[in-house]
Design a protein around this motif. Structure first.
Motif, PDB file in Angstrom:
ATOM      1  N   UNK A  26      26.970 -38.970  13.634  1.00  0.00           N
ATOM      2  CA  UNK A  26      26.478 -37.792  12.910  1.00  0.00           C
ATOM      3  C   UNK A  26      25.260 -38.190  12.085  1.00  0.00           C
ATOM      4  N   UNK A  27      24.298 -37.288  11.997  1.00  0.00           N
ATOM      5  CA  UNK A  27      23.050 -37.572  11.291  1.00  0.00           C
ATOM      6  C   UNK A  27      23.217 -37.208   9.810  1.00  0.00           C
ATOM      7  N   UNK A  28      22.254 -37.616   9.003  1.00  0.00           N
ATOM      8  CA  UNK A  28      22.457 -37.489   7.552  1.00  0.00           C
ATOM      9  C   UNK A  28      22.728 -36.059   7.105  1.00  0.00           C
ATOM     10  N   UNK A  29      22.051 -35.072   7.729  1.00  0.00           N
ATOM     11  CA  UNK A  29      22.214 -33.695   7.233  1.00  0.00           C
ATOM     12  C   UNK A  29      23.578 -33.088   7.561  1.00  0.00           C
ATOM     13  N   UNK A  84      26.348 -33.869  -2.166  1.00  0.00           N
ATOM     14  CA  UNK A  84      26.544 -35.305  -1.965  1.00  0.00           C
ATOM     15  C   UNK A  84      25.659 -35.900  -0.891  1.00  0.00           C
ATOM     16  N   UNK A  85      24.707 -35.117  -0.384  1.00  0.00           N
ATOM     17  CA  UNK A  85      23.798 -35.610   0.667  1.00  0.00           C
ATOM     18  C   UNK A  85      23.013 -36.836   0.198  1.00  0.00           C
ATOM     19  N   UNK A  98      12.355 -38.596   6.302  1.00  0.00           N
ATOM     20  CA  UNK A  98      11.687 -37.617   7.162  1.00  0.00           C
ATOM     21  C   UNK A  98      12.604 -37.060   8.234  1.00  0.00           C
ATOM     22  N   UNK A  99      13.831 -37.612   8.378  1.00  0.00           N
ATOM     23  CA  UNK A  99      14.684 -36.995   9.394  1.00  0.00           C
ATOM     24  C   UNK A  99      15.043 -35.573   8.981  1.00  0.00           C
ATOM     25  N   UNK A 100      15.541 -35.402   7.753  1.00  0.00           N
ATOM     26  CA  UNK A 100      15.919 -34.044   7.327  1.00  0.00           C
ATOM     27  C   UNK A 100      15.432 -33.672   5.938  1.00  0.00           C
ATOM     28  N   UNK A 101      15.438 -34.623   5.031  1.00  0.00           N
ATOM     29  CA  UNK A 101      15.270 -34.260   3.619  1.00  0.00           C
ATOM     30  C   UNK A 101      13.979 -33.497   3.352  1.00  0.00           C
ATOM     31  N   UNK A 102      12.910 -33.896   4.023  1.00  0.00           N
ATOM     32  CA  UNK A 102      11.625 -33.251   3.745  1.00  0.00           C
ATOM     33  C   UNK A 102      11.586 -31.806   4.257  1.00  0.00           C
ATOM     34  N   UNK A 103      12.580 -31.408   5.060  1.00  0.00           N
ATOM     35  CA  UNK A 103      12.607 -30.042   5.597  1.00  0.00           C
ATOM     36  C   UNK A 103      13.508 -29.096   4.803  1.00  0.00           C
ATOM     37  N   UNK A 104      14.302 -29.648   3.883  1.00  0.00           N
ATOM     38  CA  UNK A 104      15.229 -28.791   3.149  1.00  0.00           C
ATOM     39  C   UNK A 104      14.470 -27.730   2.354  1.00  0.00           C
ATOM     40  N   UNK A 105      15.018 -26.517   2.344  1.00  0.00           N
ATOM     41  CA  UNK A 105      14.406 -25.452   1.561  1.00  0.00           C
ATOM     42  C   UNK A 105      14.513 -24.127   2.285  1.00  0.00           C
ATOM     43  N   UNK A 163      23.251 -29.729  13.124  1.00  0.00           N
ATOM     44  CA  UNK A 163      22.427 -28.675  12.513  1.00  0.00           C
ATOM     45  C   UNK A 163      21.006 -28.746  13.057  1.00  0.00           C
ATOM     46  N   UNK A 164      20.508 -27.602  13.466  1.00  0.00           N
ATOM     47  CA  UNK A 164      19.125 -27.474  13.900  1.00  0.00           C
ATOM     48  C   UNK A 164      18.453 -26.508  12.925  1.00  0.00           C
ATOM     49  N   UNK A 165      17.147 -26.588  12.790  1.00  0.00           N
ATOM     50  CA  UNK A 165      16.456 -25.692  11.860  1.00  0.00           C
ATOM     51  C   UNK A 165      15.073 -25.377  12.389  1.00  0.00           C
ATOM     52  N   UNK A 166      14.591 -24.191  12.041  1.00  0.00           N
ATOM     53  CA  UNK A 166      13.229 -23.855  12.440  1.00  0.00           C
ATOM     54  C   UNK A 166      12.725 -22.705  11.580  1.00  0.00           C
ATOM     55  N   UNK A 167      11.427 -22.435  11.718  1.00  0.00           N
ATOM     56  CA  UNK A 167      10.832 -21.314  10.992  1.00  0.00           C
ATOM     57  C   UNK A 167      11.385 -19.999  11.540  1.00  0.00           C
ATOM     58  N   UNK A 168      11.507 -18.976  10.671  1.00  0.00           N
ATOM     59  CA  UNK A 168      12.065 -17.695  11.142  1.00  0.00           C
ATOM     60  C   UNK A 168      11.189 -16.950  12.152  1.00  0.00           C
ATOM     61  N   UNK A 169       9.951 -17.390  12.328  1.00  0.00           N
ATOM     62  CA  UNK A 169       9.083 -16.722  13.326  1.00  0.00           C
ATOM     63  C   UNK A 169       9.181 -17.367  14.708  1.00  0.00           C
ATOM     64  N   UNK A 170       9.853 -18.508  14.838  1.00  0.00           N
ATOM     65  CA  UNK A 170       9.800 -19.270  16.091  1.00  0.00           C
ATOM     66  C   UNK A 170      10.557 -18.578  17.234  1.00  0.00           C
ATOM     67  N   UNK A 171       9.930 -18.553  18.422  1.00  0.00           N
ATOM     68  CA  UNK A 171      10.549 -17.864  19.558  1.00  0.00           C
ATOM     69  C   UNK A 171      10.567 -18.712  20.826  1.00  0.00           C
TER      70      UNK A 171
END
Ligand SMILES: [Fe+2]
Length: 445
Positions: free
Chosen positions: A196-199, A378-379, A386-393, A416-424
């Motif tokens: 499992x990855x950090x996030x 507790x993260x 740069x794997x996840x922390x810089x993307x939190x928000x 967990x995957x994440x992306x901008x709300x405009x991504x298609x």
């Protein structure tokens, strides 16, 4: 997937690395050098960048950090640092040409397999449970998914092929529209999965009130009703930011769809066809998913709701690694691993159902949730910020569950995957939810 002996871990590492490389070779071997070095979309890297980047990360983490070796070609490191060069800029870099990129990847892999033969998978945090090797196998598979997206954006005749998914089971058309996930606490995330990855860490208890979740992802047929009902033209269904975006870029249907007479056709890996009605809808942004849900009188599930529906077993109170339990994903349980080049019809994979009865929570389409990408309590960043922390928000929304182009090694319910709300362009669909009715009280109740 928790082998304990060194021998079993060695086998798992080797087979995971080999599976990733076979897929990389398939995705980069089916086009010529011109295609490999071209940028097919400003959203994507040239395929040859992904190829050498995968090898460079493997060299950095396995040969240098784990193996203590000297850099093979330190001068190329900056070219393949994803944070130094945004995707749009990568075609202008002096990248390794295809033959050299392949030779570099081959050389790194040979040395890594030698390392695997002698590794004991203990002593340091990177080695424990073969974490660094698992991280690199997952990294390559995630880039394979990225390369599959590049193929979807690529213009021209089809170069990829795969058999269609199996037909849906007999009960697919008679499934209840939604399933009830009763309220109560559950364990979200994991502290024990070795890869499992950090996030995804640490495991923590989350109280989730009762809710209803769609039994299956929203289909092309259902989504077409939203379009036909003027869903794209009515600001009532859209968030202010979503409506603004819809207006600015002129959204009228999922990406890759276009009008054809009275209906729609879509392009999928170079093939143009009518969107199969029973197939989960793909290539919609978070804004579109949110608008559809509002139109349907519902909402997107939160990330915690999604994970609870996917893994909480009310009979034992435990959280599972996969919706069906602990066994690794196989072709009878989930549409993962690029075995097919499209989602399976809604209602498929009854053997992959979660305890709630919801189907296809693993595989088929990534599912947008309503949640921002945030750290769990507790993260701690590991092994690099740069794997996840810089993307939190709040800029990014969380997607869950994986898609047909996601590898089983990434298919666990905590991923967990994440992306901008405009991504298609990503392989994203969604399902909808609603609060469970409050208990009725009154005379005689
Ligand atoms: Fe990467």
């Amino acid at each position: 997937m928790t082998p304990t002996s060194t021998e079993a871990l060695r086998d798992l590492v080797a087979s995971s690395l080999v599976a990733a490389r076979e897929r990389t070779q398939l995705l980069t071997g089916c086009v010529d050098d011109t295609d490999l070095t071209r940028q097919h979309s400003p959203l994507m890297s040239p395929l040859v960048w992904d190829l050498a980047h995968v090898a460079n990360q493997e060299e950095l983490w396995l040969l240098r950090s784990v193996g203590g070796r000297e850099p093979m070609h330190p001068e190329i490191d900056p070219l393949y640092d994803a944070f130094e060069h945004p995707r749009a800029e990568r075609p202008t870099l002096p990248l390794l040409p295809p033959a050299e990129a392949r030779a570099y990847a081959h050389e790194v892999r040979g040395r890594v397999l030698d390392l695997v033969e002698r590794a004991t998978f203990s002593g340091t945090r990177l080695l424990t449970g073969a974490f660094a090797f698992g991280m690199i196998a997952q990294h390559e598979q995630q880039h394979d998914e990225t390369m599959l997206i590049t193929h979807q954006l690529r213009k021209g005749a089809p170069v990829l092929s795969a058999p269609p998914p199996p037909p849906p089971p007999a009960d697919a058309l008679s499934l209840p529209r939604e399933v009830l996930v009763p309220g109560g606490p559950f364990t979200m995330g994991t502290s024990t999965h070795p890869w499992a990855l950090d996030n995804e860490r640490p495991a923590h208890t989350v109280a989730v009130p009762g809710f209803y979740l769609d039994t299956t992802p929203v289909t092309n047929a259902a989504y077409t009703e939203f379009i036909a009902d003027g869903g794209y033209d009515n600001p009532r269904w859209w968030s202010p930011a979503g409506w603004d975006h819809r207006q600015r870029v002129g959204l009228v249907a999922p990406l890759f769809w276009r009008r054809d007479g009275g209906g729609w056709v879509r392009t999928r890996f170079g093939l143009t066809e009518q969107p199969p009605p029973a197939e989960p809808v793909l290539h919609v942004s978070w804004y579109e998913a949110q608008a559809y849900a509002a139109w349907a009188g519902r909402r997107l599930p939160t990330e915690a709701e999604w994970e609870k529906a996917a893994r909480h077993d009310p009979a034992t109170g435990r959280s599972r690694s996969f919706p069906w339990g602990e066994e690794d994903p196989g072709p009878d349980r989930a549409n993962l691993g690029q075995r097919h080049l499209q989602p399976a019809p809604a209602g498929s994979y009854p053997l992959g159902a979660a305890p709630s009865g919801a189907r296809q929570l693993a595989g088929d389409v990534w599912e947008w949730t309503s949640s921002d990408f945030l750290p769990y309590p507790g993260f701690t960043a590991w092994p690099y910020r740069e794997y996840s922390e810089v993307f939190f928000g709040s800029e990014y929304k969380v997607l869950r569950g994986g898609a047909f182009g996601v590898a089983p090694v990434v298919g666990r319910t905590t991923f967990r995957n994440w992306d901008y709300p405009i991504r298609r362009q990503i392989f994203a669909g969604f399902r909808t939810a609603r609060d469970a009715e409050p208990a009725v009280s009154g005379p005689g109740a």
